[in-house]
Design a protein around this motif. Sequence first.
Motif, mmCIF file in Angstrom:
data_model
loop_
_atom_site.group_PDB
_atom_site.id
_atom_site.type_symbol
_atom_site.label_atom_id
_atom_site.label_comp_id
_atom_site.label_asym_id
_atom_site.label_seq_id
_atom_site.Cartn_x
_atom_site.Cartn_y
_atom_site.Cartn_z
ATOM 1 N N ARG A 12 0.982 -1.226 0.028
ATOM 2 C CA ARG A 12 -0.010 -0.104 -0.031
ATOM 3 C C ARG A 12 1.037 1.284 0.054
ATOM 4 O O ARG A 12 1.860 1.325 0.671
ATOM 5 N N THR A 13 0.595 2.184 -0.786
ATOM 6 C CA THR A 13 1.433 3.536 -1.039
ATOM 7 C C THR A 13 0.447 4.552 -0.972
ATOM 8 O O THR A 13 -0.698 4.591 -1.434
ATOM 9 N N VAL A 14 1.088 5.617 -0.278
ATOM 10 C CA VAL A 14 0.513 6.969 -0.520
ATOM 11 C C VAL A 14 1.312 7.967 -0.860
ATOM 12 O O VAL A 14 2.545 7.932 -0.501
ATOM 13 N N GLY A 15 0.845 8.804 -1.784
ATOM 14 C CA GLY A 15 1.494 10.061 -2.509
ATOM 15 C C GLY A 15 0.946 11.153 -1.723
ATOM 16 O O GLY A 15 -0.212 11.453 -1.707
ATOM 17 N N VAL A 16 1.825 12.084 -0.930
ATOM 18 C CA VAL A 16 1.386 13.070 -0.379
ATOM 19 C C VAL A 16 1.778 14.572 -1.215
ATOM 20 O O VAL A 16 3.219 14.641 -1.560
ATOM 21 N N VAL A 17 1.074 15.304 -1.341
ATOM 22 C CA VAL A 17 1.409 16.572 -2.232
ATOM 23 C C VAL A 17 0.795 17.642 -1.425
ATOM 24 O O VAL A 17 -0.263 17.492 -0.736
ATOM 25 N N PRO A 18 1.176 18.993 -1.765
ATOM 26 C CA PRO A 18 0.865 20.225 -1.100
ATOM 27 C C PRO A 18 -0.532 20.983 -1.676
ATOM 28 O O PRO A 18 -1.198 21.664 -0.928
ATOM 29 N N VAL A 19 -0.937 20.622 -2.968
ATOM 30 C CA VAL A 19 -1.806 21.409 -3.366
ATOM 31 C C VAL A 19 -2.900 20.536 -4.198
ATOM 32 O O VAL A 19 -2.598 19.331 -4.896
ATOM 33 N N ALA A 20 -4.002 20.960 -4.485
ATOM 34 C CA ALA A 20 -5.165 20.212 -5.181
ATOM 35 C C ALA A 20 -4.760 19.894 -6.536
ATOM 36 O O ALA A 20 -5.131 18.726 -6.893
ATOM 37 N N ALA A 21 -4.239 20.739 -7.346
ATOM 38 C CA ALA A 21 -3.706 20.521 -8.724
ATOM 39 C C ALA A 21 -2.751 18.952 -8.877
ATOM 40 O O ALA A 21 -2.969 18.245 -9.634
ATOM 41 N N GLU A 22 -1.760 19.081 -7.871
ATOM 42 C CA GLU A 22 -0.913 17.993 -7.883
ATOM 43 C C GLU A 22 -1.855 16.640 -7.236
ATOM 44 O O GLU A 22 -1.334 15.654 -7.818
ATOM 45 N N ARG A 23 -2.579 16.828 -6.462
ATOM 46 C CA ARG A 23 -3.584 15.727 -6.103
ATOM 47 C C ARG A 23 -4.174 15.117 -7.321
ATOM 48 O O ARG A 23 -4.078 13.843 -7.207
ATOM 49 N N ASP A 24 -4.617 16.077 -7.884
ATOM 50 C CA ASP A 24 -5.480 15.551 -9.078
ATOM 51 C C ASP A 24 -4.639 15.008 -9.908
ATOM 52 O O ASP A 24 -5.049 13.927 -10.601
ATOM 53 N N ALA A 25 -3.493 15.462 -10.374
ATOM 54 C CA ALA A 25 -2.572 14.876 -11.406
ATOM 55 C C ALA A 25 -2.238 13.620 -10.830
ATOM 56 O O ALA A 25 -2.127 12.584 -11.681
#
Length: 353
Positions: free
Chosen positions: A221-234
């Motif tokens: 199981r992996t999680v990618g953590v990002v700071p902004v919604a645009a990166e989350r969506d990408a």
Amino acid sequence: MTSPVGLHRVVEPAGVLPQGAWRLDASPEIAANEVRIRVERLNLDAASFRQLWEKHAGDGDAVRAEVREIVAARGKMQNPVTGSGGMLIGTVEEVGRRSPLQLKPGDRVATLVSLTLTPLAITDGLARWDGRSEQVPCDGHAILFARSIAAVLPDDEDPQLSLAVLDVCGAPALTGRVVSQYVAERAREGDPRPVTVAVIGGAGKSGSLSLAAARRAGAARTVGVVPVAAERDALAAVGLADVVALADARDPVALSTAVTTALGVPADVTVVCVDVPGCEHGAVLATADGGTVIFFSMATSFSAAALGAEGLAADVTMLVGNGYVPGHAELALGLLRAEPGVRRLFESRLAAD
């Protein structure tokens, strides 16, 4: 006498290795164990470019002028604030008769050693660069030592894309090694717990490759953590992570909460790929006891990481990614070819630049 690690190129201070030197001799005449590269493009590391960009408030001309001044003054590209540099691509011009690098004139290569230790001279004033992206088209020359590393660029990929991938190829290689060790150890011990991985900055270059490498190495199981919604969506759109979480990596509690909520438990392996300072404590807090934190950011503070872990009574192993793992270039290019999500993120990043 010429040194295989480039001591003969150190101008000041005497007695240090090229990476630690303030100034190098970047003259084009090569020793018998050196190689001269005609430079085509630099790739500034993310932490260095961000520092310059923020210092000059997004003024590309000022960024360009400072990079030009750094190279002229130091004989290499080493940001005096971050201490970091990047890498380059170019064409082999001349090979010394005793060079062990197995390169030949005409080879188009990417250097897999940092610009912070590579003698470099720029001859075009960076006239073709607007100062607004990490990739810097330029003309000049660079020198490789006997202990340097370079990879011949693949014919089937865009050189700019290859450069972007090879710039961070140490990250997926070490991530894959660490994750595979956890998987193997739990299999030997009959431990049924799945191996969990968090990648902080998962939508970036090193982050996306590290997510792909972790999954290939057996992470359950992996999680990618990002700071902004645009990166989350990408990142969510390309499917490289099982879960994508939104958090400011500089907020320890928010980061830890995001990781543990996404995974259900703290991460066994946390990989830090962001290019801003202040992420050390959150990474430690997000990692399980007995886990490992891998720092790939040039903005990492050793003292903050070490003292923060001590203050949190955190039983974690902390690794500093040094950018080199045997086979790292081949592994990263293989991930680019095999993982459509990695390619999509890299190509969109290049298009934005």
